[in-house]
Design an enzyme around this catalytic site. Sequence first.
Site, PDB file in Angstrom:
ATOM      1  N   HIS A   1     -15.692  -9.331   1.298  1.00 15.96           N
ATOM      2  CA  HIS A   1     -14.688 -10.290   1.772  1.00 15.96           C
ATOM      3  C   HIS A   1     -14.859 -11.654   1.119  1.00 15.96           C
ATOM      4  O   HIS A   1     -13.917 -12.245   0.592  1.00 15.96           O
ATOM      5  CB  HIS A   1     -14.808 -10.411   3.293  1.00 15.96           C
ATOM      6  CG  HIS A   1     -13.803 -11.337   3.897  1.00 15.96           C
ATOM      7  ND1 HIS A   1     -14.099 -12.642   4.183  1.00 15.96           N
ATOM      8  CD2 HIS A   1     -12.507 -11.164   4.218  1.00 15.96           C
ATOM      9  CE1 HIS A   1     -13.027 -13.233   4.683  1.00 15.96           C
ATOM     10  NE2 HIS A   1     -12.045 -12.351   4.721  1.00 15.96           N
TER      11      HIS A   1
ATOM     12  N   ARG B   1      -3.237  -1.350  -6.611  1.00  9.89           N
ATOM     13  CA  ARG B   1      -2.390  -2.544  -6.536  1.00  9.89           C
ATOM     14  C   ARG B   1      -2.801  -3.471  -7.669  1.00  9.89           C
ATOM     15  O   ARG B   1      -3.878  -3.315  -8.247  1.00  9.89           O
ATOM     16  CB  ARG B   1      -2.554  -3.250  -5.200  1.00  9.89           C
ATOM     17  CG  ARG B   1      -3.960  -3.739  -4.989  1.00  9.89           C
ATOM     18  CD  ARG B   1      -4.129  -4.404  -3.633  1.00  9.89           C
ATOM     19  NE  ARG B   1      -5.557  -4.529  -3.342  1.00  9.89           N
ATOM     20  CZ  ARG B   1      -6.071  -4.677  -2.152  1.00  9.89           C
ATOM     21  NH1 ARG B   1      -5.303  -4.723  -1.101  1.00  9.89           N
ATOM     22  NH2 ARG B   1      -7.371  -4.793  -1.978  1.00  9.89           N
TER      23      ARG B   1
ATOM     24  N   CYS C   1      10.914 -37.076  -9.675  1.00 10.04           N
ATOM     25  CA  CYS C   1       9.602 -37.652  -9.936  1.00 10.04           C
ATOM     26  C   CYS C   1       8.729 -37.698  -8.686  1.00 10.04           C
ATOM     27  O   CYS C   1       7.706 -38.341  -8.672  1.00 10.04           O
ATOM     28  CB  CYS C   1       9.752 -39.043 -10.536  1.00 10.04           C
ATOM     29  SG  CYS C   1      10.563 -40.206  -9.424  1.00 10.04           S
TER      30      CYS C   1
ATOM     31  N   TYR D   1      14.802 -32.398 -15.930  1.00 10.67           N
ATOM     32  CA  TYR D   1      13.345 -32.387 -16.043  1.00 10.67           C
ATOM     33  C   TYR D   1      12.670 -32.562 -14.701  1.00 10.67           C
ATOM     34  O   TYR D   1      13.283 -33.014 -13.733  1.00 10.67           O
ATOM     35  CB  TYR D   1      12.863 -33.482 -17.013  1.00 10.67           C
ATOM     36  CG  TYR D   1      13.049 -34.890 -16.496  1.00 10.67           C
ATOM     37  CD1 TYR D   1      12.081 -35.487 -15.680  1.00 10.67           C
ATOM     38  CD2 TYR D   1      14.177 -35.626 -16.818  1.00 10.67           C
ATOM     39  CE1 TYR D   1      12.257 -36.773 -15.200  1.00 10.67           C
ATOM     40  CE2 TYR D   1      14.356 -36.918 -16.336  1.00 10.67           C
ATOM     41  CZ  TYR D   1      13.390 -37.490 -15.518  1.00 10.67           C
ATOM     42  OH  TYR D   1      13.557 -38.750 -15.033  1.00 10.67           O
TER      43      TYR D   1
ATOM     44  N   SER E   1      16.931 -40.324 -11.073  1.00  8.43           N
ATOM     45  CA  SER E   1      15.671 -39.628 -10.844  1.00  8.43           C
ATOM     46  C   SER E   1      15.472 -39.527  -9.342  1.00  8.43           C
ATOM     47  O   SER E   1      15.424 -40.541  -8.640  1.00  8.43           O
ATOM     48  CB  SER E   1      14.511 -40.398 -11.485  1.00  8.43           C
ATOM     49  OG  SER E   1      13.298 -39.743 -11.179  1.00  8.43           O
TER      50      SER E   1
ATOM     51  N   LYS F   1       0.833  -1.196   0.000  1.00 12.19           N
ATOM     52  CA  LYS F   1       0.000   0.000   0.000  1.00 12.19           C
ATOM     53  C   LYS F   1       0.873   1.254   0.000  1.00 12.19           C
ATOM     54  O   LYS F   1       0.645   2.173  -0.789  1.00 12.19           O
ATOM     55  CB  LYS F   1      -0.904  -0.032   1.237  1.00 12.19           C
ATOM     56  CG  LYS F   1      -2.075   0.905   1.186  1.00 12.19           C
ATOM     57  CD  LYS F   1      -2.909   0.800   2.464  1.00 12.19           C
ATOM     58  CE  LYS F   1      -3.712  -0.484   2.506  1.00 12.19           C
ATOM     59  NZ  LYS F   1      -4.336  -0.706   3.829  1.00 12.19           N
TER      60      LYS F   1
ATOM     61  N   MET G   1      -6.006  -6.773   8.656  1.00  8.98           N
ATOM     62  CA  MET G   1      -5.755  -5.802   9.707  1.00  8.98           C
ATOM     63  C   MET G   1      -6.562  -4.550   9.416  1.00  8.98           C
ATOM     64  O   MET G   1      -6.558  -4.058   8.303  1.00  8.98           O
ATOM     65  CB  MET G   1      -4.266  -5.484   9.768  1.00  8.98           C
ATOM     66  CG  MET G   1      -3.513  -6.566  10.507  1.00  8.98           C
ATOM     67  SD  MET G   1      -1.763  -6.506  10.207  1.00  8.98           S
ATOM     68  CE  MET G   1      -1.692  -7.024   8.527  1.00  8.98           C
TER      69      MET G   1
ATOM     70  N   GLY H   1      -8.490  -7.673   4.403  1.00 10.12           N
ATOM     71  CA  GLY H   1      -9.292  -7.738   5.616  1.00 10.12           C
ATOM     72  C   GLY H   1      -8.572  -8.249   6.841  1.00 10.12           C
ATOM     73  O   GLY H   1      -9.190  -8.522   7.859  1.00 10.12           O
TER      74      GLY H   1
ATOM     75  N   ARG I   1      -3.342   3.170   8.516  1.00 10.55           N
ATOM     76  CA  ARG I   1      -3.617   2.032   7.630  1.00 10.55           C
ATOM     77  C   ARG I   1      -2.463   1.051   7.643  1.00 10.55           C
ATOM     78  O   ARG I   1      -1.324   1.432   7.433  1.00 10.55           O
ATOM     79  CB  ARG I   1      -3.815   2.533   6.195  1.00 10.55           C
ATOM     80  CG  ARG I   1      -4.624   3.794   6.090  1.00 10.55           C
ATOM     81  CD  ARG I   1      -4.615   4.360   4.672  1.00 10.55           C
ATOM     82  NE  ARG I   1      -5.213   3.464   3.702  1.00 10.55           N
ATOM     83  CZ  ARG I   1      -5.221   3.686   2.385  1.00 10.55           C
ATOM     84  NH1 ARG I   1      -4.615   4.766   1.892  1.00 10.55           N
ATOM     85  NH2 ARG I   1      -5.795   2.831   1.578  1.00 10.55           N
TER      86      ARG I   1
HETATM   87  P1  ADP Z   1      -7.586  -2.270   3.461  1.00  9.74           P
HETATM   88  O1  ADP Z   1      -6.175  -2.681   3.523  1.00  9.74           O
HETATM   89  O2  ADP Z   1      -8.485  -3.128   4.258  1.00  9.74           O
HETATM   90  O3  ADP Z   1      -8.064  -2.047   2.061  1.00  9.74           O
HETATM   91  P2  ADP Z   1      -7.267   0.577   3.700  1.00  9.74           P
HETATM   92  O4  ADP Z   1      -6.137   1.060   4.501  1.00  9.74           O
HETATM   93  O5  ADP Z   1      -7.116   0.623   2.246  1.00  9.74           O
HETATM   94  O6  ADP Z   1      -7.666  -0.871   4.208  1.00  9.74           O
HETATM   95  O7  ADP Z   1      -8.510   1.427   4.128  1.00  9.74           O
HETATM   96  C1  ADP Z   1      -9.787   1.062   3.791  1.00  9.74           C
HETATM   97  C2  ADP Z   1     -10.551   2.226   3.278  1.00  9.74           C
HETATM   98  O8  ADP Z   1     -10.506   3.308   4.198  1.00  9.74           O
HETATM   99  C3  ADP Z   1     -10.027   2.837   2.006  1.00  9.74           C
HETATM  100  O9  ADP Z   1     -10.455   2.143   0.882  1.00  9.74           O
HETATM  101  C4  ADP Z   1     -10.641   4.194   2.046  1.00  9.74           C
HETATM  102  O10 ADP Z   1     -11.968   4.159   1.597  1.00  9.74           O
HETATM  103  C5  ADP Z   1     -10.612   4.506   3.500  1.00  9.74           C
HETATM  104  N1  ADP Z   1      -9.479   5.379   3.795  1.00  9.74           N
HETATM  105  C6  ADP Z   1      -8.257   5.025   4.178  1.00  9.74           C
HETATM  106  N2  ADP Z   1      -7.460   6.112   4.313  1.00  9.74           N
HETATM  107  C7  ADP Z   1      -8.235   7.174   4.012  1.00  9.74           C
HETATM  108  C8  ADP Z   1      -7.988   8.579   3.933  1.00  9.74           C
HETATM  109  N3  ADP Z   1      -6.800   9.093   4.216  1.00  9.74           N
HETATM  110  N4  ADP Z   1      -9.003   9.349   3.586  1.00  9.74           N
HETATM  111  C9  ADP Z   1     -10.210   8.818   3.295  1.00  9.74           C
HETATM  112  N5  ADP Z   1     -10.496   7.547   3.326  1.00  9.74           N
HETATM  113  C10 ADP Z   1      -9.514   6.703   3.685  1.00  9.74           C
HETATM  114 MG    MG Z   2      -7.627  -0.767   0.843  1.00 11.14          MG
HETATM  115 MG    MG Z   3      -9.915  -3.726   5.753  1.00 11.46          MG
END
Ligand code: ADP
Ligand code: MG
Ligand code: MG
Length: 919
Positions: free
Chosen positions: A475, A357, A873, A893, A806, A44, A124, A122, A113
């Site tokens: 999720h 990403r 093998c 191989y 082998s 990220k 953390m 999902g 984040r």
């Molecule tokens: P994950 O790794 O679970 O995707 P993120 O860190 O991307 O978590 O955060 C999830 C969501 O939180 C982002 O998609 C965005 O919508 C919101 N978010 C994160 N940082 C900001 C920010 N600086 N301003 C506004 N929204 C944010």
């Molecule tokens: Mg995200």
């Molecule tokens: Mg999340």
Amino acid sequence: MAKRGSAKSPTRKTPKARARKYVYFFGKGKADGNRSMKDQLGGKGAGLAEMTNAGLPVPPGFTIASQVCSIYNRQARIPAAIEREIDEHLKRLEKAAGATLGSADNPLLVSVRSGAKFSMPGMMDTILNLGLNDDAAEGLKRRTGNERFAYDSYRRFVQMFGNVVLEIPKEEFEHEFEGVKKGRRASLDTDLDGRALREVVDRYKGVVQRRAGRPFPQEPREQLTMARDAVFRSWMNPRAREYRRIYHIPDDIGTAVNVQMMVFGNTGERSATGVGFTRNPASGKKEFYGEFLINAQGEDVVAGIRTPQPIRQLAEVMPNAYKQLRDITTRLERHYRDVQDFEFTIQDEQLFMLQTRSGKRTGYAAVVIATDLVAEKLITPKEAILLVDPESLIQLMALGFDPDEWRKIPAATRGLPASPGAASGQVVFSADDAVIWTQRGQPVVLVRRETTPDDIRGMFVSQGILTATGGMTSHAAVVGRQMGRPAVVGAGELEIDERAKRFTVNGKTVKEGDFISFDGLSGEVKIARVASKPSEILQVVAGTLDPKRSDIYQRFDKLLGWADRYRRLEVRANADLPDQAEIAHAFGARGVGLCRTEHMFFGEGRIPIVQRMILANSEADRRKALDELMPLQRQDFYGILKAMNGAPVTIRMIDPPLHEFLPRREELMVEVARLEITDPQSPALAGKRRMLQRVEQLHEFNPMLGHRGVRLGITYPEITEMQTRAIVEAACQLTKEGVKVAPEIMIPLVGDVRELRDQKAVVDRVADETMKQHGVRIKYLVGSMIEVPRGALTAGQIATEAQFFSFGTNDLTQMTYGFSRDDIGKFLRIYQERSILDRDPFTTLDTDGVGAIIRFGVERGRKARPGLKIGICGEHGGDPASIHFFEQVGLDYVSCSPYRVPIARLAAAQAALSVKVGD
Ligand code: ADP
Ligand code: MG
Ligand code: MG
């Protein structure tokens, strides 16, 4: 002179190591980091830096490197120097943002984040709106004149902080939220006004006081420290570890923390938040794809709180932001030369990018996208090879329903087609039940209102996942696609009662254990058990579908053709019977690396002959039985050699302990005892007694280390003679028919060159006789399996006799570790949980130990016999990470099961291009 002198001078110090950099800034068009720095910044952070450098609208912030996470988890604190570095960067951010953390009239709000090198969806949780407290909330309200917005942000912050940092269950907050909603007769969160949200905040603070035994922290700098540390700690939480275990992500790399200025999608009707993909991640189709929610924040889109709108509708409500989003994401796709999965927020019609990403995709989509990107000249075939995870190809060989069968049954409901594939199984309502039922051998479909990261294991074992809420990026959808599990999500007509373990849909009730089926490509759900059928690729391979009529087959074939251009390793298959050899050949195997002759003994009507051979009291009797077996084996060898059409076929002489062909001792004892009582005159009784006696004679305390492999051939040379004759006769006959053959006769379990010498003499003598009889000369090789550690350690001696090696990595792993292949299940999981073993060494080669032995064997073998042909093998021959190692040590191989041949072809190409698997 001076140079030398100074180098030796004791007074000269190495230049003082530059203090390591642990915090990286991004903002105002310039970032300290870039895309290549995932090790430090996480995925990220690297993406945010790269987008900032590209001049895209990204809110400013800074990234605390992953290495700090490891330091924190070792020392339970952050060193003062790093704390200082963070403070400096916070100052810089305040300057860039023109606002101050903790200020009452112009507060800086940030998100905290997590983000590791490998994305862990999902795993953390992110905290938004950090920096708010009672004063700042009032300040925000005054500054914006928008009380609803200020308190909506505050209530979200208290909940996220309470949940993630103070570990208070979400439900505690949700319960209060529902209470306020009910009191105001509101059905959606957006129906609540500022006053109502103030009440929510008050109630939330009460929850914190009750559950955490302390007031909600009002000091923003303390909030930030607590949030940062919670993210670091969450790296080690059980669900994160479970996820890493499934995906083989090391535990020690840690996660980075991104602290970023907030932008707001919840200021009103001109704001929104959303997520999307530049192409469809399920089908691979080139279409802009995603969802958004007006007046919302963060994860609302994926959490299924309100039903999000398809992204195309953004073009109608905010055309400018939509156009800008399309432009930016198209640019990102070109820049990264791959499909992008992006997250964005629109604040008062102004667009901000928050993440980009490489998009996770199904195996199906991966092949479509890779071939499309080449056709669009965005990437080269070489790059296309690297875009597809070899393991994901298995999904293209997944089952589908028979369309006629499927059509007959009416659909009970329909949801979003989140992950393709046909799922049919018995309904369970919890991940734990899914695991329990599967262990009992029952196929299950996991039905949930919405899945959470805790469900990972249950999802992994299920045939498919069906949820009532959530969108294509929920999720369940994301994880289902990644695991290759079929998934249908957002089937809103399901009314699920998880406690009572049943759901109703359009008047029908389905209980736990009832069968349902769904199609992850169409989204249809049916209450029935439906047989599934092979995918298009399997149909083409089986010859029942014309390859020209299958688009996906053609793409698959094209991609693998590119892979063949770049790989050095040859790919063979482990095939015991002619039809397996044919499938393997159709999948591109050029040669059989392991034909286990004893598997032929289990064929129709053969076991009694084999048993007669084993029970024989004299060599003469044994030869009689062997004479009966010979033509049957010859026929199989004929079929396999023919299917491979001149490519080498490695045939292994009989290997397992003989008692495996006899009935089990306990069963025989029961039968003998029963007959003795019920029918003592029965003619069968004598036979059973004789069998039991022989079984007892053959009984071994440790059969895997007992009378098997080359030891059988040495004690019963007539078996080796018979097998040699069968092979050579088949080869002679094919040669007469004008078919090319290349048999390679392999002696198993050799630990001493003298064992091989003994057997090779038998093989050469019989082969010579047979060829003379038939008046045909064929070329054949005699070689050795290397699977006993002593065999590898004396490879130099063995190579003086062996014309090829082998590596039998299954037995080699078993004997090197001393782990029984059949009993490792009892402790493997615990070993993995305690991080004693990362992976099952029978699936992925242990390169440190078993690999060292292989390396040694290769070196000594080739020294004694330059150019010695060497393959592998064991099961590892189809495992991408192991293939990488086999490329490194220079094997000729790999050989794997027929269905893994495509995976091995692609993995071998990636290995040759020297790309680390999993990277
Ligand atoms: P994950 O790794 O679970 O995707 P993120 O860190 O991307 O978590 O955060 C999830 C969501 O939180 C982002 O998609 C965005 O919508 C919101 N978010 C994160 N940082 C900001 C920010 N600086 N301003 C506004 N929204 C944010
Ligand atoms: Mg995200
Ligand atoms: Mg999340």
